[in-house]
Scaffold this motif. Structure first.
Motif, PDB file in Angstrom:
ATOM      1  N   GLY A 264       0.804  -1.217   0.000  1.00 37.48           N
ATOM      2  CA  GLY A 264       0.000   0.000   0.000  1.00 37.48           C
ATOM      3  C   GLY A 264       0.831   1.259   0.000  1.00 37.48           C
ATOM      4  N   ILE A 265       2.056   1.125   0.484  1.00 36.08           N
ATOM      5  CA  ILE A 265       2.923   2.293   0.549  1.00 36.08           C
ATOM      6  C   ILE A 265       3.215   2.845  -0.836  1.00 36.08           C
ATOM      7  CG2 ILE A 265       5.302   2.938   1.032  1.00 36.08           C
ATOM      8  CD1 ILE A 265       5.070   1.806   3.705  1.00 36.08           C
ATOM      9  N   ARG A 266       3.191   2.014  -1.832  1.00 37.63           N
ATOM     10  CA  ARG A 266       3.488   2.504  -3.178  1.00 37.63           C
ATOM     11  C   ARG A 266       2.236   2.765  -3.994  1.00 37.63           C
ATOM     12  NH1 ARG A 266       7.664  -0.511  -6.719  1.00 37.63           N
ATOM     13  NH2 ARG A 266       7.175  -2.457  -5.658  1.00 37.63           N
ATOM     14  N   ALA A 267       1.100   2.489  -3.395  1.00 32.40           N
ATOM     15  CA  ALA A 267      -0.128   2.531  -4.183  1.00 32.40           C
ATOM     16  C   ALA A 267      -0.610   3.925  -4.533  1.00 32.40           C
ATOM     17  CB  ALA A 267      -1.232   1.781  -3.435  1.00 32.40           C
ATOM     18  N   THR A 268      -0.248   4.908  -3.738  1.00 36.52           N
ATOM     19  CA  THR A 268      -0.802   6.244  -3.950  1.00 36.52           C
ATOM     20  C   THR A 268      -0.549   6.796  -5.350  1.00 36.52           C
ATOM     21  OG1 THR A 268      -0.790   6.785  -1.598  1.00 36.52           O
ATOM     22  CG2 THR A 268      -0.828   8.625  -3.141  1.00 36.52           C
ATOM     23  N   PRO A 269       0.690   6.830  -5.842  1.00 40.69           N
ATOM     24  CA  PRO A 269       0.877   7.379  -7.199  1.00 40.69           C
ATOM     25  C   PRO A 269       0.174   6.545  -8.268  1.00 40.69           C
ATOM     26  CG  PRO A 269       3.007   6.839  -6.156  1.00 40.69           C
ATOM     27  CD  PRO A 269       1.962   6.441  -5.213  1.00 40.69           C
ATOM     28  N   ILE A 270       0.041   5.269  -8.018  1.00 37.38           N
ATOM     29  CA  ILE A 270      -0.617   4.415  -8.995  1.00 37.38           C
ATOM     30  C   ILE A 270      -2.109   4.718  -9.036  1.00 37.38           C
ATOM     31  CG2 ILE A 270      -1.046   2.038  -9.682  1.00 37.38           C
ATOM     32  CD1 ILE A 270       1.461   1.351  -7.876  1.00 37.38           C
ATOM     33  N   ALA A 271      -2.704   4.885  -7.874  1.00 38.76           N
ATOM     34  CA  ALA A 271      -4.127   5.213  -7.812  1.00 38.76           C
ATOM     35  C   ALA A 271      -4.388   6.570  -8.451  1.00 38.76           C
ATOM     36  CB  ALA A 271      -4.608   5.194  -6.368  1.00 38.76           C
ATOM     37  N   GLU A 272      -3.514   7.516  -8.239  1.00 44.00           N
ATOM     38  CA  GLU A 272      -3.660   8.819  -8.896  1.00 44.00           C
ATOM     39  C   GLU A 272      -3.623   8.645 -10.407  1.00 44.00           C
ATOM     40  OE1 GLU A 272      -1.005  11.282  -5.552  1.00 44.00           O
ATOM     41  OE2 GLU A 272      -0.591  11.490  -7.692  1.00 44.00           O
ATOM     42  N   ALA A 273      -2.679   7.853 -10.883  1.00 43.89           N
ATOM     43  CA  ALA A 273      -2.543   7.641 -12.321  1.00 43.89           C
ATOM     44  C   ALA A 273      -3.820   7.048 -12.902  1.00 43.89           C
ATOM     45  CB  ALA A 273      -1.365   6.716 -12.602  1.00 43.89           C
ATOM     46  N   LEU A 274      -4.377   6.069 -12.214  1.00 44.41           N
ATOM     47  CA  LEU A 274      -5.593   5.423 -12.712  1.00 44.41           C
ATOM     48  C   LEU A 274      -6.759   6.393 -12.757  1.00 44.41           C
ATOM     49  CD1 LEU A 274      -5.287   1.986 -10.917  1.00 44.41           C
ATOM     50  CD2 LEU A 274      -5.142   2.398 -13.375  1.00 44.41           C
ATOM     51  N   LEU A 275      -6.895   7.204 -11.718  1.00 46.49           N
ATOM     52  CA  LEU A 275      -7.994   8.165 -11.705  1.00 46.49           C
ATOM     53  C   LEU A 275      -7.825   9.163 -12.841  1.00 46.49           C
ATOM     54  CD1 LEU A 275     -10.574   9.221 -10.496  1.00 46.49           C
ATOM     55  CD2 LEU A 275      -9.239  10.486  -8.796  1.00 46.49           C
ATOM     56  N   ALA A 276      -6.606   9.592 -13.082  1.00 50.92           N
ATOM     57  CA  ALA A 276      -6.360  10.546 -14.167  1.00 50.92           C
ATOM     58  C   ALA A 276      -6.689   9.936 -15.523  1.00 50.92           C
ATOM     59  CB  ALA A 276      -4.903  11.006 -14.135  1.00 50.92           C
ATOM     60  N   ILE A 277      -6.315   8.688 -15.730  1.00 50.51           N
ATOM     61  CA  ILE A 277      -6.591   8.023 -17.004  1.00 50.51           C
ATOM     62  C   ILE A 277      -8.094   7.932 -17.245  1.00 50.51           C
ATOM     63  CG2 ILE A 277      -6.483   5.793 -18.197  1.00 50.51           C
ATOM     64  CD1 ILE A 277      -3.691   5.417 -16.854  1.00 50.51           C
ATOM     65  N   VAL A 278      -8.832   7.541 -16.220  1.00 56.36           N
ATOM     66  CA  VAL A 278     -10.284   7.418 -16.358  1.00 56.36           C
ATOM     67  C   VAL A 278     -10.918   8.783 -16.629  1.00 56.36           C
ATOM     68  CG1 VAL A 278     -12.421   6.855 -15.146  1.00 56.36           C
ATOM     69  CG2 VAL A 278     -10.460   5.337 -14.971  1.00 56.36           C
ATOM     70  N   LEU A 279     -10.482   9.797 -15.923  1.00 57.34           N
ATOM     71  CA  LEU A 279     -11.048  11.135 -16.117  1.00 57.34           C
ATOM     72  C   LEU A 279     -10.768  11.651 -17.524  1.00 57.34           C
ATOM     73  CD1 LEU A 279     -10.359  12.853 -12.685  1.00 57.34           C
ATOM     74  CD2 LEU A 279     -12.554  12.112 -13.619  1.00 57.34           C
ATOM     75  N   MET A 280      -9.555  11.428 -18.003  1.00 58.63           N
ATOM     76  CA  MET A 280      -9.221  11.910 -19.343  1.00 58.63           C
ATOM     77  C   MET A 280     -10.070  11.198 -20.382  1.00 58.63           C
ATOM     78  SD  MET A 280      -5.542  12.330 -21.160  1.00 58.63           S
ATOM     79  CE  MET A 280      -5.447  12.900 -22.875  1.00 58.63           C
ATOM     80  N   ASP A 281     -10.260   9.926 -20.220  1.00 58.38           N
ATOM     81  CA  ASP A 281     -11.101   9.161 -21.136  1.00 58.38           C
ATOM     82  C   ASP A 281     -12.502   9.762 -21.168  1.00 58.38           C
ATOM     83  OD1 ASP A 281     -12.304   5.724 -21.329  1.00 58.38           O
ATOM     84  OD2 ASP A 281     -11.651   7.077 -22.913  1.00 58.38           O
ATOM     85  N   HIS A 282     -13.037  10.066 -20.004  1.00 56.96           N
ATOM     86  CA  HIS A 282     -14.379  10.628 -19.955  1.00 56.96           C
ATOM     87  C   HIS A 282     -14.435  12.054 -20.480  1.00 56.96           C
ATOM     88  CE1 HIS A 282     -17.066   7.622 -18.157  1.00 56.96           C
ATOM     89  NE2 HIS A 282     -15.921   7.076 -17.779  1.00 56.96           N
TER      90      HIS A 282
END
Lengths: 358, 358, 358, 358
Positions: free
Chosen positions: C325-343
């Motif tokens: 979980g310690i490394r998950a934060t930047p990955i979760a940000e990346a995923l949210l950004a990808i989804v938002l850009m798609d939309h």
């Protein structure tokens, strides 16, 4: 992804068998705000409807379209638009005799091989009837393209069997059942068709579809090029065996010094490209030409086998088209419109509004 | 869905510009267990590589493929297979003079209109070079089809400009740079090409691609018919302006009593359908014919404009193909293999294993 | 459609195994004109890179990204962007002992069942390492969202095992390896982690991701709602076992008179919806919370079986994360950004530019 | 790709507004040969139909499903299956008062922002009614999964507001309107609901859905993991604000020495994974838990604004659900079945038949 959906941003999912309860489609991705009523769609459906002349199928297809969703107070809402067409004239007994034989040129054999069994009534899902919902969806696309970009999509028949039918004027096209662009050709065509009907045979046709007024920039390089999507849609049309864009097969013998369309400040000097370069629209008219094969359902007896592999002779009685190409024009227009609308939306997604031509 | 991916279950996502750092593709959906090494792919790449004869581009393209993923201990793992080809020979200065003019017949104009600017080096993403990864993916598809279903995919050139090249024997095809199916034609073709090069001009070609040994049942009715997907892939190939299946444009003048392929207990009597009926494979050979336009990059000067809309004369110096059709055969084979593999998997998903022909 | 592509208009196709030659992705659909260099991407990659603190994996992952395509003179061209990361530090021998056992909590068992065999090295394709290309793609999405819409996407850790970590200030997040939003928490966290490492065990975590500044109107009703796509992307992240939007599981006990966010002329009074209503963005911050499970690779011995179904005890030596979980934060940000850009792109396709909030 | 289609190989395209002429869906990709009649589908529809108890909406929804296509002589043909449900009870006047106000917690505001206007009748396309076609499609998926793989999909309510509802026995679930797995709970639940109705308020719920009997191997690594697709489908359900798989949010505080499910020759010892590891099914039961938010339509007055930005108080009269969660169980089952069937087909495409569990 199953194969009953055309398009991606503007997509059309087609359903129904010709002699099931109903046929129709769900159109997804139509932007909101477009004025739309059943009449807008019915007009194009009627253009393709059999019975509009003695040269096409005398089955009364009905084809009254109903809009089930996606429209509120006369405008599209941006949500899926479902079109429904009830099947009313089925005359199944015309098909009873062929239930377990494979008609040459029909999909009977391939359907049985794929699925294990088939719906024999009226060609099931391989029937030309399934193009009615496509035409409905195309009517919506044509309206949107016209109102948002000033794009027109029109087609005509340019050859019937051995008879070439050169273009003269667009206005003639809607005034004869052949979609010929020259009324003077009609008597010869009618005589030819009458003979064909007496012979119990059929023949192919060539259809031209033209889109004008579109801007440059629609299309995606490499795979989903605008021309690739056009070819996909057209070759997916029942009875199409060939698709050309621009100079098409004439390109083979053309020299590069002729084929390449030169450009001046006033525009292109020629249009061998047919409106597409590198998979993207140039702003010039899109020129598509289709080869339609002859109808497979004819009165002349042909060799085949039944499901027990016994040889049989097959003939199709009842009311059929001696030239399915005669109805293909509105369908081809619909397909071109659907593909163009899809690309317009995709371009808008990636690049904003398109630029005009030169 | 952007337009750089071909296929759905077996899909190929292509990337790269001809003069960027690298080109390649990601192949998704290849089943696990297929034996695969770089050599399997390199073989097909070398068939298309310029420099294999004096009649094709003398640019040294290198084209050494590297498998980056999806293979473990020589077998595919079922995970995505990435292929990488570094760009090594770029000779950008051959292109310097044309940076701001629009070459007739090229995608320069349309790219600029779509994106607002373009990568002028070597045609950027509209270059024929981008077919290399496609050929790589096609090599994998051909191997899988052959090993799992005994399907072979082969092509040859059937016309070069005005010279028709009838088929004689498959073995000749790999023994001459024209992919001609008759060695006896080669001297005439070479003479013609030499003259063309002297003239500084180019000409088109016709390519035939044939798939044999496939079962009946592959394809999806209505929209994603097998023939529709074939047309989509082929028309997406750089320089293709026409696609035919089976009798193609000859269907127009054929009668139904001739065109419809009769069936006996021993099989079909003819193959005007070209192996596809109702959008589904019949088990007969798939017959595809393509029209390739003449190369747009020629030495003869042609009219154009620059980005300031001033008239200019354009000519392309450097090393180019007088007939891009010469390299098209392996690419067309690759595309047909990719489409067939996609349909094989889709059929397996929906219907289990396919049945054999009659 | 195979499962290695995220998004539709803005899509990311991921490839590579952690110990194969390379990992990477192909990003399709990025509009042209975005300024982009390796540095823009490398920054986010370094945030997630192991070795940045003693609390994360000491394997040196390298993670130098190379842009292979889609960028010309520092701007995106609108064509696919391929990112490549070579694998340099593989230390395969740390994994040698486990080649034929199924580690509890890992995908060893399921992969073998699905594919028939698996690539055992470093978790093959189920490794956390495969998130590096995702983070690369996310960096591009974040940049585009910020420059085109003023949207920011940020995350932090809100719980580590039993220790709750309330939000204090965004600036603290980048100043500690835990992505904690309050520096004061760090000593307690470090002590806890040191004990965990001594125990040879691991623990889970909770991550919050927030997107601010987006307009109302992004998302598609019924199925591909914005929240549905967010959930899809997040649950696809290795080790995520739960996703909440807004009030999340607290909604169960909330009354409608509390949960429903009231609206005034100045805006919403609360944000239990978490920024999404009816699948569409409200303009309020998107609030996502994730449950990350504890690392499966621990030093404590656990029961398992080998491929011969014999009982074995499994423990993982070598360098691993006691809390992924310690490394998950930047990955979760990346995923949210990808989804938002798609939309954002999908909305632009269907409806033109979005409207601002209240 | 617009957002009204769920799934890829087995896909469901949903259409209709709650107070338009009809709602329905087109199901594509159902293999041929499945026995199917309206009754099979009507059964599941009736489970969710309002009016089956005093605790759910008293609007008579009718919900008589008609199969329009894709079935011949009682078996699916492999072609698209269209389901139609006419809207009969619309009682528009219950909604007249709210035409131009934005109800807190509803999609009124977001729809208007996205599309520019909205269909106000009955929630238009954000209505819970739109789940009826989904349930229809789910009935088909459940049948196919059961008959082809022995998979069962069942759900129950595990919490209503503050009242926890532990599982006792599956047979109780269909014997009470709450889908409670323990009849003994019913009086307390009924009393609570009656009080809620008197208060004019609403509350949330927690739903569990379980799939048993599936083999190991379904799912695709990295992005379209089985759990990711489940989360996508569930979060797309109206009113869901959280999704958990297996241990879910309890994973945060679990140690790796507890969370990782140990394996013996007889099978797994625990199921914290919830049946999915590395995005692929393990063969253990799939355990999904959902957080349902409280109904937004309540009698208690709440602050909002109208389209002129003037403050108004909003209350919803008429017949509504004080807990939409009460109807969620059959819908959640349908969604899980649809996702599983899609993955079964995808796995069959890429890898052939799945292997059994340990």
């Amino acid at each position: 992804m199953s194969g009953n959906t055309l398009g991606s941003l503007f997509s059309v999912t087609n359903f129904g068998e010709s002699h099931g309860p109903a046929i129709g489609c769900v159109i997804d991705g139509c932007p909101p705000g477009l004025l739309l009523r059943e009449d807008d769609i019915q007009l194009d459906l009627d253009r393709r409807r059999p019975g509009t002349s003695r040269h096409v199928t005398q089955r009364q297809e009905g084809d009254q379209v109903e809009i089930l969703s996606g429209v509120f107070q006369g405008r599209t809402t941006g949500t899926p638009i479902a079109l429904l067409i009830r099947n009313v004239d089925q005359r199944s007994k015309d098909y009873a005799a062929i239930t377990d034989t494979f008609r040459p040129g029909h999909a009977d054999y391939t359907y049985t091989k794929k699925y294990g069994f088939r719906d024999p009534r009226g060609g099931g899902r391989s029937s030309a009837r399934l193009t009615a919902p496509t035409v409905g969806a195309g009517a919506i696309a044509k309206k949107w393209l016209r109102e948002n970009y000033g794009v027109t999509v029109r087609g005509y028949m340019s050859q019937l069997g051995p008879i070439t039918m050169p273009f003269k004027v667009w206005d003639d096209v809607s005034n004869n059942p052949f979609f010929a662009a020259d009324m003077a050709l009609v008597p010869e065509l009618e005589a030819y068709m009458d003979q064909l009907r007496k012979d119990g045979d059929s023949v192919g046709a060539r259809i031209e579809v033209v889109a004008e007024g579109l801007p440059a920039g629609w299309g995606e390089p490499v795979y989903d090029r605008l021309d690739a999507d056009i070819a996909h849609a057209m070759m997916g049309l029942n009875a199409v065996k060939g698709v050309e864009i621009g100079a098409g097969f004439a390109s083979i013998e053309q020299r590069g010094s002729v084929h390449g369309d030169e450009i001046t400040a006033q525009g292109f000097l020629t249009n061998h490209a047919g409106g597409v370069l590198g998979g993207i629209s140039t702003g010039q008219p899109i020129l598509v030409s289709l080869a339609i094969k002859p109808t497979s359902s004819i009165r002349i007896e042909r060799q085949s086998i039944n499901s027990d592999r016994e040889p049989v002779m097959v003939q199709t009685l009842g009311r059929h088209d001696p030239c399915v190409g005669i109805r293909a024009t509105p369908i081809a227009e619909a397909l071109l419109a659907i593909v163009l609308m899809d690309h317009a939306l995709r371009h808008r997604a990636q690049c904003g509004e398109p630029l005009t031509g030169i």
